[in-house]
Design a protein around this motif. Structure first.
Motif, PDB file in Angstrom:
ATOM      1  N   ILE A 263       0.857  -1.186   0.000  1.00  0.00           N
ATOM      2  CA  ILE A 263       0.000   0.000   0.000  1.00  0.00           C
ATOM      3  C   ILE A 263       0.893   1.236   0.000  1.00  0.00           C
ATOM      4  CG2 ILE A 263      -1.759   1.295   1.274  1.00  0.00           C
ATOM      5  CD1 ILE A 263      -2.779  -1.370   0.126  1.00  0.00           C
ATOM      6  N   GLU A 264       0.686   2.098  -0.997  1.00  0.00           N
ATOM      7  CA  GLU A 264       1.538   3.296  -1.051  1.00  0.00           C
ATOM      8  C   GLU A 264       1.062   4.355  -0.049  1.00  0.00           C
ATOM      9  OE1 GLU A 264       2.268   4.596  -5.019  1.00  0.00           O
ATOM     10  OE2 GLU A 264       3.208   6.474  -4.385  1.00  0.00           O
ATOM     11  N   TYR A 265      -0.250   4.530   0.017  1.00  0.00           N
ATOM     12  CA  TYR A 265      -0.781   5.538   0.955  1.00  0.00           C
ATOM     13  C   TYR A 265      -1.940   4.972   1.768  1.00  0.00           C
ATOM     14  CZ  TYR A 265       1.961   9.270  -1.119  1.00  0.00           C
ATOM     15  OH  TYR A 265       2.997  10.055  -1.539  1.00  0.00           O
ATOM     16  N   PHE A 266      -1.910   5.258   3.044  1.00  0.00           N
ATOM     17  CA  PHE A 266      -3.028   4.963   3.935  1.00  0.00           C
ATOM     18  C   PHE A 266      -3.794   6.268   4.128  1.00  0.00           C
ATOM     19  CE2 PHE A 266      -0.052   1.595   4.612  1.00  0.00           C
ATOM     20  CZ  PHE A 266      -0.830   0.483   4.869  1.00  0.00           C
ATOM     21  N   LEU A 267      -4.954   6.321   3.511  1.00  0.00           N
ATOM     22  CA  LEU A 267      -5.738   7.567   3.503  1.00  0.00           C
ATOM     23  C   LEU A 267      -6.854   7.423   4.526  1.00  0.00           C
ATOM     24  CD1 LEU A 267      -5.872   7.909  -0.372  1.00  0.00           C
ATOM     25  CD2 LEU A 267      -4.315   9.096   1.199  1.00  0.00           C
ATOM     26  N   PHE A 268      -6.563   7.851   5.737  1.00  0.00           N
ATOM     27  CA  PHE A 268      -7.507   7.671   6.842  1.00  0.00           C
ATOM     28  C   PHE A 268      -8.289   8.971   7.078  1.00  0.00           C
ATOM     29  CE2 PHE A 268      -5.442   4.026   9.481  1.00  0.00           C
ATOM     30  CZ  PHE A 268      -5.366   3.257   8.332  1.00  0.00           C
ATOM     31  N   HIS A 269      -9.495   8.805   7.579  1.00  0.00           N
ATOM     32  CA  HIS A 269     -10.213   9.958   8.113  1.00  0.00           C
ATOM     33  C   HIS A 269      -9.315  10.652   9.132  1.00  0.00           C
ATOM     34  CE1 HIS A 269     -13.019  12.514  10.087  1.00  0.00           C
ATOM     35  NE2 HIS A 269     -12.973  11.833  11.216  1.00  0.00           N
ATOM     36  N   GLN A 270      -9.379  11.994   9.145  1.00  0.00           N
ATOM     37  CA  GLN A 270      -8.486  12.744  10.047  1.00  0.00           C
ATOM     38  C   GLN A 270      -9.298  13.495  11.099  1.00  0.00           C
ATOM     39  OE1 GLN A 270      -5.442  14.988   8.011  1.00  0.00           O
ATOM     40  NE2 GLN A 270      -5.164  13.398   6.466  1.00  0.00           N
ATOM     41  N   PRO A 271      -9.500  12.873  12.279  1.00  0.00           N
ATOM     42  CA  PRO A 271     -10.248  13.551  13.346  1.00  0.00           C
ATOM     43  C   PRO A 271      -9.420  14.647  14.000  1.00  0.00           C
ATOM     44  CG  PRO A 271      -9.708  11.276  13.971  1.00  0.00           C
ATOM     45  CD  PRO A 271      -9.110  11.512  12.625  1.00  0.00           C
ATOM     46  N   LEU A 276      -4.413  10.394  14.820  1.00  0.00           N
ATOM     47  CA  LEU A 276      -3.853   9.723  13.656  1.00  0.00           C
ATOM     48  C   LEU A 276      -2.387   9.337  13.884  1.00  0.00           C
ATOM     49  CD1 LEU A 276      -5.517   9.063  11.214  1.00  0.00           C
ATOM     50  CD2 LEU A 276      -4.401  10.905   9.969  1.00  0.00           C
ATOM     51  N   GLU A 277      -1.657  10.182  14.609  1.00  0.00           N
ATOM     52  CA  GLU A 277      -0.267   9.819  14.928  1.00  0.00           C
ATOM     53  C   GLU A 277      -0.227   8.533  15.747  1.00  0.00           C
ATOM     54  OE1 GLU A 277       1.955  14.199  15.006  1.00  0.00           O
ATOM     55  OE2 GLU A 277       1.294  13.284  16.880  1.00  0.00           O
ATOM     56  N   LYS A 278      -1.153   8.409  16.678  1.00  0.00           N
ATOM     57  CA  LYS A 278      -1.184   7.203  17.507  1.00  0.00           C
ATOM     58  C   LYS A 278      -1.562   5.970  16.679  1.00  0.00           C
ATOM     59  CE  LYS A 278       0.313   8.557  21.412  1.00  0.00           C
ATOM     60  NZ  LYS A 278       1.643   8.054  21.811  1.00  0.00           N
ATOM     61  N   LEU A 279      -2.455   6.152  15.711  1.00  0.00           N
ATOM     62  CA  LEU A 279      -2.807   5.026  14.840  1.00  0.00           C
ATOM     63  C   LEU A 279      -1.609   4.595  13.999  1.00  0.00           C
ATOM     64  CD1 LEU A 279      -6.382   5.705  13.389  1.00  0.00           C
ATOM     65  CD2 LEU A 279      -5.663   3.862  14.914  1.00  0.00           C
ATOM     66  N   ALA A 280      -0.918   5.578  13.417  1.00  0.00           N
ATOM     67  CA  ALA A 280       0.248   5.257  12.587  1.00  0.00           C
ATOM     68  C   ALA A 280       1.297   4.524  13.408  1.00  0.00           C
ATOM     69  CB  ALA A 280       0.825   6.546  11.989  1.00  0.00           C
ATOM     70  N   SER A 281       1.493   4.989  14.630  1.00  0.00           N
ATOM     71  CA  SER A 281       2.479   4.363  15.498  1.00  0.00           C
ATOM     72  C   SER A 281       2.070   2.926  15.842  1.00  0.00           C
ATOM     73  CB  SER A 281       2.628   5.198  16.779  1.00  0.00           C
ATOM     74  OG  SER A 281       3.450   4.547  17.710  1.00  0.00           O
ATOM     75  N   ALA A 282       0.801   2.732  16.170  1.00  0.00           N
ATOM     76  CA  ALA A 282       0.330   1.401  16.547  1.00  0.00           C
ATOM     77  C   ALA A 282       0.448   0.417  15.388  1.00  0.00           C
ATOM     78  CB  ALA A 282      -1.129   1.474  17.012  1.00  0.00           C
ATOM     79  N   ILE A 285       3.222   2.240  10.661  1.00  0.00           N
ATOM     80  CA  ILE A 285       3.156   2.819   9.315  1.00  0.00           C
ATOM     81  C   ILE A 285       3.932   4.131   9.322  1.00  0.00           C
ATOM     82  CG2 ILE A 285       1.628   3.847   7.581  1.00  0.00           C
ATOM     83  CD1 ILE A 285      -0.548   1.876   8.559  1.00  0.00           C
ATOM     84  N   ASP A 286       4.840   4.264   8.379  1.00  0.00           N
ATOM     85  CA  ASP A 286       5.615   5.501   8.249  1.00  0.00           C
ATOM     86  C   ASP A 286       4.640   6.672   8.074  1.00  0.00           C
ATOM     87  OD1 ASP A 286       7.159   7.629   7.485  1.00  0.00           O
ATOM     88  OD2 ASP A 286       8.228   6.565   5.889  1.00  0.00           O
ATOM     89  N   PRO A 287       4.754   7.694   8.927  1.00  0.00           N
ATOM     90  CA  PRO A 287       3.822   8.827   8.803  1.00  0.00           C
ATOM     91  C   PRO A 287       3.803   9.458   7.408  1.00  0.00           C
ATOM     92  CG  PRO A 287       5.060   8.981  10.851  1.00  0.00           C
ATOM     93  CD  PRO A 287       5.648   7.836  10.083  1.00  0.00           C
ATOM     94  N   ALA A 288       4.887   9.316   6.665  1.00  0.00           N
ATOM     95  CA  ALA A 288       4.914   9.872   5.301  1.00  0.00           C
ATOM     96  C   ALA A 288       3.913   9.164   4.398  1.00  0.00           C
ATOM     97  CB  ALA A 288       6.312   9.747   4.719  1.00  0.00           C
ATOM     98  N   ARG A 289       3.542   7.943   4.769  1.00  0.00           N
ATOM     99  CA  ARG A 289       2.560   7.204   3.968  1.00  0.00           C
ATOM    100  C   ARG A 289       1.145   7.359   4.525  1.00  0.00           C
ATOM    101  NH1 ARG A 289       4.599   1.509   4.551  1.00  0.00           N
ATOM    102  NH2 ARG A 289       2.916   0.940   3.118  1.00  0.00           N
ATOM    103  N   MET A 290       0.999   8.140   5.583  1.00  0.00           N
ATOM    104  CA  MET A 290      -0.331   8.411   6.136  1.00  0.00           C
ATOM    105  C   MET A 290      -0.470   9.924   6.322  1.00  0.00           C
ATOM    106  SD  MET A 290      -2.184   7.060   9.644  1.00  0.00           S
ATOM    107  CE  MET A 290      -2.019   5.318   9.346  1.00  0.00           C
ATOM    108  N   PRO A 291      -0.762  10.649   5.248  1.00  0.00           N
ATOM    109  CA  PRO A 291      -0.842  12.114   5.350  1.00  0.00           C
ATOM    110  C   PRO A 291      -1.777  12.549   6.482  1.00  0.00           C
ATOM    111  CG  PRO A 291      -1.018  11.409   3.063  1.00  0.00           C
ATOM    112  CD  PRO A 291      -1.070  10.160   3.900  1.00  0.00           C
TER     113      PRO A 291
END
Lengths: 364, 76
Positions: A263-271, A276-282, A285-291
Motif C-alpha cells: 500500500i503506497e498511501y493509507f488515507l484515513f479519516h483525520q479527526p 492519527l499519529e497514535k494510529l500510525a504508530s500502533a 506505518i511511516d507517517p509519510a505514507r499516512m498524510p
C-alpha cells in the motif's frame, strides 16, 4: 463484513472548501481556558486554521460548486449520470431528500436514482461502497458521489473540545465502471450500541428542539454546549478508534491479499493530529505514507477529510498514475469502514474554494 | 517520578499533584489534559505510548503513569 468489487474507479474528484478561514489563536477568547493551556493543545491536536461556512450556506451548496467545477473543466458529462448519492449529516431539510434537491438544482434527468445517506466520518468509504453497488445494476454507468457537511453550524463556538477541529467542506467524486479495474476489497462494521458517543441530541423527532434545547450551558469541564449542538464523548471515541481501527486494517488487507508494504498511501479519516499519529504508530506505518495535515489546514469535515486528503496531497500523482491505497473511515454510528483500492489515473483531482453566496438554480 | 510530577505541574500548575491519590477522580486532569500529558511524556522519554493504553485509569497517579511509561519502553 467483507465486500468485494471489481472494475470500478473514481474518474474525477473535487473537494470544495469555504473561503472563510479562521485561526485558532483568534478563537481563544471564546474558550473558558487559559491561553497557554489552549496553545499547548494546539500543538498536540494540530489546531491551526479551519474553514467554515458563513450565514446559511449548506453542504449541498458546497457540493454544487464542485459539480459546476467538474462540468466547466470537462471532467463531468451530466448526461452520463445514472445515480446521485449524497452523504451528509447536514441536510438542507428533513423533507425532501437533499439528493433530490440537488438533482433539481443540477438539472439531472428524471431517470437518475437519488439517495441520501446519513453518515459521518466513515461516509466517504460508505458512499463508495454504495456507488459500487449501484454500478452493479446494469443501467447505471456513472454515479455522482457527493459528500458534504457543515457541522460548524451545529457546534458551539465555546466548546473547545469540538469547535476548533470542525471544518466544513464538500466533495464530488465521479464513480464509473472500469473494465481494466483491479479488485476492490471493502470492510464495513456498525456498532449502534455505542452510537451516543457522537450525537446531536435534540432536533429530531425523539427530542424536538424547543427553547430549552437551544440554551448553551457549562457542561462541567469548562466547555459550553446546548442539546441542539454536536456532542462527542472524546475518550470513548478515542478508545474506539485505537482499539478497532488497527484490526480492521489487518482484516481488510488480509482479505485483499495485500501486505502493508504493497500500500503506497493509507488515507484515513483525520479527526485530529494526535489520534492519527497514535494510529500510525500502533500500526508501524511511516507517517509519510499516512498524510495527516487536513485538520491543521482546513479542519475535520467529517466524511470529506479523505477526499480533501487526496486533493491536497496526491492531486499531481493521482492524475498521472495509479496509486495503491487503503482508505479508512471511523466515527458516528459507531461505524468502521475501510477500502483497499487503486486510485488513478483520474481525469481531474482539484481543491477549490466556495464563495458563500446563495447559488442560482442550475449548473450552467 | 519527579520528572512526571514536573510535567504534570506544567500542564495543570494550579494543582499540587503530590497530594492526590487519584488525579482523575479529583478533577485534576480532564481528557484533553491527558492528551497533552501523553504528548509530553512521548517527547521526553522518546517513546510512543500505545493508543489503547490512553485510558483514564492509567493516569490516576504518578505510580500508574510511571508503570505506563515503563510498559511502553521508557526509562524513568
Amino acid at each position: 463484513m467483507i465486500l468485494r468489487f471489481r472494475g470500478k474507479k473514481i474518474s474525477s474528484l473535487v473537494t470544495v472548501v469555504p473561503q472563510h478561514e479562521t485561526r485558532f489563536e483568534d478563537e481563544l477568547g471564546n474558550f473558558n481556558f487559559s491561553r497557554e493551556k489552549s496553545l499547548r493543545l494546539k500543538r498536540v491536536m494540530g489546531f491551526d486554521r479551519h474553514r467554515t461556512v458563513t450565514g446559511t450556506t449548506c453542504a449541498s451548496d458546497l457540493c454544487l460548486t464542485g459539480v459546476r467545477h467538474l462540468v466547466s473543466t470537462g471532467a463531468l458529462d451530466l448526461d452520463e449520470i445514472g445515480a446521485l448519492v449524497f452523504v451528509t449529516q447536514s441536510p438542507d431539510h428533513f423533507i425532501p431528500p437533499t439528493s433530490n434537491l440537488l438533482q433539481g438544482r443540477i438539472g439531472l434527468g428524471r431517470d437518475v436514482f437519488c439517495m441520501d445517506i446519513n453518515q459521518g466520518c466513515a461516509g466517504f468509504v460508505i458512499g463508495l461502497i454504495q456507488s459500487f453497488m449501484l454500478l452493479e445494476l446494469g443501467p447505471i454507468r456513472t454515479v455522482l458521489l457527493l459528500n458534504g457537511d457543515t457541522l460548524s453550524r451545529r457546534a458551539c463556538q465555546r466548546d473547545r473540545n469540538i469547535y476548533p477541529m470542525i471544518g466544513d467542506a464538500g466533495s464530488v467524486a465521479v464513480i464509473s465502471n472500469d473494465s481494466a479495474g483491479l479488485p476492490i476489497t471493502a470492510f464495513l462494521q456498525m456498532d449502534g450500541s455505542r452510537c451516543e458517543a457522537l450525537t446531536v441530541p435534540a432536533g429530531g423527532f425523539r427530542m424536538p428542539s424547543d427553547a430549552s434545547t437551544s440554551i448553551e450551558i457549562d457542561v462541567g469541564d469548562g466547555n459550553y454546549r446546548s442539546k441542539d449542538q454536536f456532542y462527542m464523548d472524546g475518550p470513548a471515541v478515542f478508545s474506539f478508534v485505537q482499539t478497532e481501527v488497527p484490526p480492521m486494517i489487518d482484516a481488510v488487507l488480509s482479505a485483499a491479499g495485500k501486505s502493508r508494504d504493497e500500500i503506497e498511501y493509507f488515507l484515513f479519516h483525520q479527526p485530529n493530529k494526535f489520534m492519527l499519529e497514535k494510529l500510525a504508530s500502533a500500526m508501524h506505518i511511516d507517517p509519510a505514507r499516512m498524510p495527516n495535515n487536513v485538520v491543521e489546514n482546513y479542519g475535520n469535515a467529517s466524511s470529506v477529510t479523505i477526499p480533501t486528503n487526496i486533493a491536497l496531497n496526491l492531486a499531481s500523482s493521482v492524475t498521472a498514475r495509479t496509486i495503491p491505497t487503503c482508505m479508512a473511515g471511523f466515527g458516528v454510528g459507531l461505524t468502521l469502514s475501510a477500502l483497499v483500492m487503486d486510485l488513478g489515473p483520474m481525469t481531474r483531482c482539484d481543491l477549490v474554494e466556495h464563495q458563500d453566496v446563495r447559488q442560482a438554480v442550475g449548473v450552467s | 517520578m519527579n520528572t512526571v510530577l514536573k510535567i504534570l505541574s506544567e500542564i495543570r500548575p494550579e494543582f499540587d499533584f503530590s497530594t492526590s491519590e487519584d488525579f482523575i477522580a479529583d478533577g485534576m486532569l480532564d481528557s484533553l489534559d491527558v492528551v497533552t500529558l501523553v504528548s509530553a511524556i512521548d517527547k521526553h522519554y522518546r517513546i510512543s505510548i500505545a493508543g489503547t493504553e490512553i485510558v483514564p485509569e492509567n493516569f490516576s497517579s504518578t505510580a500508574m503513569i510511571a508503570a505506563l511509561i515503563h510498559r511502553n519502553g521508557g526509562r524513568l
